[in-house]
Design an enzyme around this catalytic site. Structure first.
Site: not given
Ligand code: DGL
Length: 264
Positions: A70, A182
């Site tokens: 993330c 993301c």
């Molecule tokens: N999957 C996450 C990232 O790589 C964040 C998505 C979220 O929860 O807003 O930033």
């Protein structure tokens, strides 16, 4: 060996999918913080707290390394906290350096797509300042894609319309590349292409991150990647077991990832 993979939700499954292709014999424990997704719309302090809880949970499950799959959580967790753990904690950041290396010479612009928290964060600004020497990169937050990914909606009209609306101020013909900054955005390569054309390139940080964690554990990726054939791994939603219906949904995510990341 057991590797923990953590994300706010289902986006990090794309990193797990990549890890299973590169190192299918490892054991994986996946933690999705489904009670608190989306992180991109929280404060940095909140995301930091959730991230610490998730890492602690994975440590209790006996993992030997954690991938923070993330970008938002990585940008919110200070390096000193990451270093204070007894095992490697590997984060992710938008793969801008790789995008410039691969496609910078095309002379077109590069769009970094990430969450609002990542875009506001100092880490991304430092990265851009240090690698974007030719000032080729722009940034955009796409919070709607996190919701579409969670709902399993990948390339329908509503997604295409959302993308076209979000990019209405940009001329996408000027862009050669989108950095998927993301992990939730990794599901949408086909939607981007439908919206802006087949010639768009995408760069994500999946391979680099998995390679780094394997190196730290003294492991090696397979010489030739295999298709990811099974969805066998332990998975927890904010520290609870998942239901059969949730497993089904995870299975659908893997089918989409198999389409997005075909082994050539
Ligand atoms: N999957 C996450 C990232 O790589 C964040 C998505 C979220 O929860 O807003 O930033």
């Amino acid at each position: 060996m057991k590797i923990g993979i953590f994300d706010s939700g289902l986006g990090g499954l794309s990193v797990l999918h990549c890890a299973k292709k590169m190192a299918p014999d490892m054991q994986y424990v996946y933690y999705a913080d489904e009670d608190n997704v989306p992180y991109g719309e929280k404060t940095k302090e909140q995301v930091k707290e959730y991230t610490i809880q998730a890492i602690d949970y994975l440590l209790e499950k006996g993992v030997e390394a954690v991938i923070i799959a993330c970008n938002t959580a990585t940008s919110s967790l200070p390096m000193e906290i990451r270093r204070s753990y007894p095992i490697p904690i590997v984060g992710m950041e938008p793969a801008l350096k790789e995008a410039i290396r691969l496609y910078g010479k095309l002379g077109k612009r590069i769009m970094i797509a990430a969450t609002e928290v990542t875009i506001r964060g100092d880490k991304l600004h430092h990265l851009v300042d240090s690698v974007d020497i030719m000032h080729q990169a722009d940034m955009i937050a796409l919070p709607g894609l996190v919701r579409f990914a969670e709902a399993g909606s990948y390339d329908g009209e509503e997604v295409i319309d959302y993308l076209r609306d979000s990019f209405s101020e940009y001329d996408m013909k000027e862009y050669s590349t989108v950095v998927l900054g993301c992990t939730h955005f990794n599901f949408f390569k086909s939607a981007f292409r439908k919206a802006f054309g087949e010639e768009l390139h995408f760069v994500d940080g999946n391979h680099g991150t998995v390679r780094q964690v394997l190196r730290l554990l003294g492991g090696k990726p397979l010489e030739e990647e295999r298709e990811c054939v099974d969805t066998e791994f332990d998975i927890y939603f904010s520290g609870r077991e998942v239901s059969n219906e949730e497993r089904e949904h995870i299975h659908t995510c893997f089918e989409q990832l198999n389409k997005m990341y075909k082994v050539e």
